[in-house]
Design an enzyme around this catalytic site. Structure first.
Site, mmCIF file in Angstrom:
data_model
loop_
_atom_site.group_PDB
_atom_site.id
_atom_site.type_symbol
_atom_site.label_atom_id
_atom_site.label_comp_id
_atom_site.label_asym_id
_atom_site.label_seq_id
_atom_site.Cartn_x
_atom_site.Cartn_y
_atom_site.Cartn_z
ATOM 1 N N SER A 87 0.804 -1.231 0.000
ATOM 2 C CA SER A 87 0.000 0.000 0.000
ATOM 3 C C SER A 87 0.828 1.268 0.000
ATOM 4 O O SER A 87 0.270 2.370 0.095
ATOM 5 C CB SER A 87 -0.902 0.045 1.229
ATOM 6 N N THR A 189 -2.005 2.908 4.516
ATOM 7 C CA THR A 189 -1.258 4.157 4.398
ATOM 8 C C THR A 189 -0.409 4.316 5.645
ATOM 9 O O THR A 189 -0.886 4.079 6.754
ATOM 10 C CB THR A 189 -2.245 5.346 4.349
ATOM 11 N N THR A 207 1.421 6.881 0.684
ATOM 12 C CA THR A 207 0.530 5.791 0.251
ATOM 13 C C THR A 207 0.578 5.599 -1.257
ATOM 14 O O THR A 207 0.912 6.523 -2.001
ATOM 15 C CB THR A 207 -0.929 6.123 0.661
ATOM 16 N N ARG A 217 -7.321 8.866 -9.800
ATOM 17 C CA ARG A 217 -7.929 9.052 -8.469
ATOM 18 C C ARG A 217 -6.877 9.467 -7.435
ATOM 19 O O ARG A 217 -5.783 8.928 -7.384
ATOM 20 C CB ARG A 217 -8.594 7.749 -8.033
ATOM 21 N N VAL A 218 -7.228 10.432 -6.615
ATOM 22 C CA VAL A 218 -6.375 10.875 -5.512
ATOM 23 C C VAL A 218 -7.211 10.802 -4.236
ATOM 24 O O VAL A 218 -8.385 11.180 -4.246
ATOM 25 C CB VAL A 218 -5.882 12.319 -5.749
ATOM 26 N N GLY A 219 -6.612 10.322 -3.174
ATOM 27 C CA GLY A 219 -7.341 10.205 -1.905
ATOM 28 C C GLY A 219 -7.034 11.353 -0.967
ATOM 29 O O GLY A 219 -6.712 12.471 -1.374
ATOM 30 N N ASP A 220 -7.108 11.047 0.307
ATOM 31 C CA ASP A 220 -6.900 12.062 1.344
ATOM 32 C C ASP A 220 -5.429 12.308 1.658
ATOM 33 O O ASP A 220 -5.067 13.378 2.173
ATOM 34 C CB ASP A 220 -7.580 11.612 2.645
ATOM 35 N N THR A 240 -5.932 7.018 7.916
ATOM 36 C CA THR A 240 -5.773 5.920 6.974
ATOM 37 C C THR A 240 -7.167 5.390 6.659
ATOM 38 O O THR A 240 -8.108 5.630 7.413
ATOM 39 C CB THR A 240 -4.865 4.810 7.534
ATOM 40 N N GLY A 241 -7.286 4.684 5.541
ATOM 41 C CA GLY A 241 -8.590 4.150 5.166
ATOM 42 C C GLY A 241 -9.134 4.857 3.940
ATOM 43 O O GLY A 241 -8.385 5.472 3.182
ATOM 44 N N GLY A 243 -10.055 7.284 1.636
ATOM 45 C CA GLY A 243 -9.737 8.705 1.605
ATOM 46 C C GLY A 243 -10.906 9.598 1.264
ATOM 47 O O GLY A 243 -11.008 10.725 1.763
HETATM 48 N N1 ASP Z 1 -6.127 6.804 2.658
HETATM 49 C C1 ASP Z 1 -5.619 6.184 1.475
HETATM 50 C C2 ASP Z 1 -6.364 6.694 0.278
HETATM 51 O O1 ASP Z 1 -7.569 6.827 0.336
HETATM 52 C C3 ASP Z 1 -5.720 4.703 1.444
HETATM 53 C C4 ASP Z 1 -5.266 3.940 2.636
HETATM 54 O O2 ASP Z 1 -5.161 4.424 3.748
HETATM 55 O O3 ASP Z 1 -4.999 2.774 2.445
HETATM 56 O O4 ASP Z 1 -5.741 6.895 -0.722
#
Ligand code: ASP
Length: 329
Positions: A87, A189, A207, A217-220, A240-241, A243
């Protein structure tokens, strides 16, 4: 409490006596088998998930006299280079078209920050984020520009898609119908918060994002305030998780602001999770989000939507891995 009073009462005061603050609080921690709100004072390294090598590297960096920011970078780099971590960094799972794209950000005690988005071919996204912060007039660099900047500071271009990640992606393609939710077990992450012996805070987050995400795609994680926030007067938080859900509630900034209003790191993390799951129509049963936080007293907290979220804390004796409490009991 005024900073000077805090330093006198906690970490520096104990260092002056030759007793590490860390040692003073660890007995208490082991006894209760939890970190949350244990305090007092730094130095402290806290990270998402069970990343003992990363927290140890950050601690070693602090012990060698480096800054909290250096320690964050050193810790995050361990996971970025670990090809078994699917990850983060090299070996991260690709998007649904087979591209490994990295997001990262870093923030220091002055409120400076740097971030990279959709970075390809460079393992150490955290180093690039730091360089964006320190060596450019900008906060975020994306895509090709981020990669060009990485090369310009001497980082090497590498193929980040390992045979293992490629095989996993090919297997996923055989059966998958694309569904942009995050498997509760399959994400990690690396978010890291560090307080040095002077009580100075820094944080970082790195991450490869959501596995098999849509291209682009872009997360948090590279979004300051969502994936990470540090305010040296108050504390720091990292996520984490999934985003998308963190971004919708600007989770890390929220946690720091809740701590500013007097909540403990634990209470603040719990409230930030409630903001996600108690939204009308939330499908929180389908995704995971976890937060960790630390305040200026070195008190720590962590909370997640579901069981299975872990935090690692290092305070100079050994790593301690703590399973987080969670909302969905
Ligand atoms: N927070 C990250 C994202 O959404 C993913 C993760 O924590 O695994 O990109």
């Amino acid at each position: 409490m005024k900073r000077r009073t805090f330093l006198k009462n906690t970490s520096l005061g104990s260092l002056a006596l030759g007793i590490p603050a860390a040692a003073m609080s660890c007995a208490e921690r082991s006894e209760e088998n939890k970190v949350a709100d244990a305090g007092p004072g730094g130095p402290v390294v806290l990270a998402t998930w069970n990343v003992n090598n990363a927290t140890k590297a950050a601690w070693d960096s602090l012990a060698a006299g480096s800054s909290a920011l250096d320690a964050v970078e050193a810790g995050c780099k361990i996971e970025e280079a670990d090809i078994k971590n699917s990850s983060v960094g090299k070996g991260g799972l690709p998007d649904r078209d087979g591209n490994v794209t990295l997001d990262a950000c870093i923030m220091d005690h002055t409120g400076n920050c740097g971030s990279v988005v959709y970075l390809q071919n460079i393992t150490h996204a955290i180093t690039v984020a730091r360089s964006v912060m320190e060596d450019t007039p900008h906060v975020m660099l994306a895509g090709k520009g981020a990669e060009m900047h990485a090369l310009s500071i001497g980082l090497e271009a590498e193929d980040l898609l390992t045979p293992e990640s490629k095989a996993a992606w090919e297997k996923w393609k055989e059966t998958s119908q694309y569904k942009p939710i995050i498997n509760i077990e399959n994400h990690d992450t690396i978010g890291m918060l560090v307080m040095d012996k002077d009580g100075t805070l820094a944080g970082g987050c790195t991450t490869s994002g959501l596995a098999y995400k849509m291209q682009g795609r872009v997360g948090d994680s590279p979004i300051i305030g969502s994936g990470l926030f540090v305010d040296n007067e108050v504390g720091a938080a990292v996520a984490t998780g999934l985003g998308e859900e963190v971004v919708k509630t600007v989770g890390s900034f929220l946690i720091v602001e809740l701590m500013r209003q007097g909540k403990s790191p634990q209470e603040a993390c719990e409230e930030a999770i409630r903001r996600i799951v108690e939204k009308p129509g939330s499908n929180y049963k389908d995704f995971q989000v976890g937060y960790i936080a630390m305040n200026k007293k070195g008190e720590t907290g962590y909370y997640a939507i579901h069981k299975g979220f872990w935090a690692t804390q290092y305070q100079g004796d050994e790593n301690k891995n703590f399973e987080s409490d969670f909302y969905n009991k």
